[in-house]
Scaffold this motif. Structure first.
Motif, PDB file in Angstrom:
ATOM      1  N   TYR A 134       0.819  -1.214   0.000  1.00 38.01           N
ATOM      2  CA  TYR A 134       0.000   0.000   0.000  1.00 38.01           C
ATOM      3  C   TYR A 134       0.857   1.271   0.000  1.00 38.01           C
ATOM      4  O   TYR A 134       0.624   2.200   0.770  1.00 38.01           O
ATOM      5  CB  TYR A 134      -0.980  -0.016   1.180  1.00 38.01           C
ATOM      6  CG  TYR A 134      -1.924  -1.182   1.103  1.00 38.01           C
ATOM      7  CD1 TYR A 134      -3.093  -1.094   0.362  1.00 38.01           C
ATOM      8  CD2 TYR A 134      -1.617  -2.390   1.717  1.00 38.01           C
ATOM      9  CE1 TYR A 134      -3.960  -2.188   0.262  1.00 38.01           C
ATOM     10  CE2 TYR A 134      -2.470  -3.478   1.619  1.00 38.01           C
ATOM     11  CZ  TYR A 134      -3.630  -3.368   0.896  1.00 38.01           C
ATOM     12  OH  TYR A 134      -4.479  -4.444   0.789  1.00 38.01           O
TER      13      TYR A 134
ATOM     14  N   GLY B 139      -1.419  -4.368  -2.607  1.00 39.21           N
ATOM     15  CA  GLY B 139      -2.162  -3.126  -2.447  1.00 39.21           C
ATOM     16  C   GLY B 139      -1.621  -1.934  -3.203  1.00 39.21           C
ATOM     17  O   GLY B 139      -1.959  -0.798  -2.875  1.00 39.21           O
ATOM     18  N   ASN B 140      -0.813  -2.166  -4.211  1.00 43.17           N
ATOM     19  CA  ASN B 140      -0.254  -1.044  -4.971  1.00 43.17           C
ATOM     20  C   ASN B 140      -1.013  -0.834  -6.279  1.00 43.17           C
ATOM     21  O   ASN B 140      -1.940  -1.561  -6.598  1.00 43.17           O
ATOM     22  CB  ASN B 140       1.240  -1.271  -5.201  1.00 43.17           C
ATOM     23  CG  ASN B 140       2.034  -0.958  -3.948  1.00 43.17           C
ATOM     24  OD1 ASN B 140       2.102   0.190  -3.523  1.00 43.17           O
ATOM     25  ND2 ASN B 140       2.618  -1.977  -3.334  1.00 43.17           N
TER      26      ASN B 140
END
Length: 161
Positions: free
Chosen positions: A15, A40-41
């Motif tokens: 993230y 989460g990227n």
């Protein structure tokens, strides 16, 4: 980002708003990493550069909701997870040169909740774990491979008893 290669074995960059631009530029930094978590990227593609991470054994790309395409995986990869990659439609594992029908370094593949995933090519037959929960768009060929693996696993368990 620090220039030059890193000696770290494990890298977690979850993230972090990482986009397509970062990944090829970070290759030198990732060259010695064995366990990489980029969950989460925001990147849309994992380019063939990832194959150059020769030491990488575990790759986690969970919840990368923009990820659409994976163009390569390292040949010594053992565990690969792309859970919740809701834009992923196609996964090509034929780029694993170390794989044969009987033997492959890849032992665990987790594609749970990849609701638009239609096709998995090059799926090794000797996986210890293959999980595709809620992958409702998988084509017949991919489902057939999964079912054959289940039947083989049940047969092996019966033979060991």
């Amino acid at each position: 980002m620090v220039s030059g290669s890193s000696n770290m074995d494990r890298l977690i960059l979850t993230y972090c708003n990482i986009s397509n631009d970062f990944l090829p530029k970070g290759l030198n930094f990732l060259s010695n990493v064995k366990d990489l978590n980029l969950s989460g990227n925001n990147f849309t593609t994992v380019h063939a550069w990832i194959k150059e991470c020769h030491l990488l054994r575990n790759l986690k790309l969970d919840n990368c909701s923009h990820l659409q395409e994976i163009r390569g995986v390292p040949k010594k990869l053992e565990t690969f997870s792309v859970k919740g990659c809701t834009s992923l439609k196609f996964l090509d594992l034929t780029v694993l040169p170390a794989c044969t029908a009987e033997s492959c370094s890849l032992k665990e593949l987790i594609v749970d909740d990849c609701v638009y995933l239609q096709n998995i090519t090059g799926l090794p037959q000797n996986l210890d774990l293959f999980s595709a929960k809620s992958c409702t768009a998988l084509n017949f060929q991919s489902i057939s491979i999964l079912l054959n693996q289940i039947v083989d696993a049940i047969g092996k368990k019966k033979n060991t008893k």
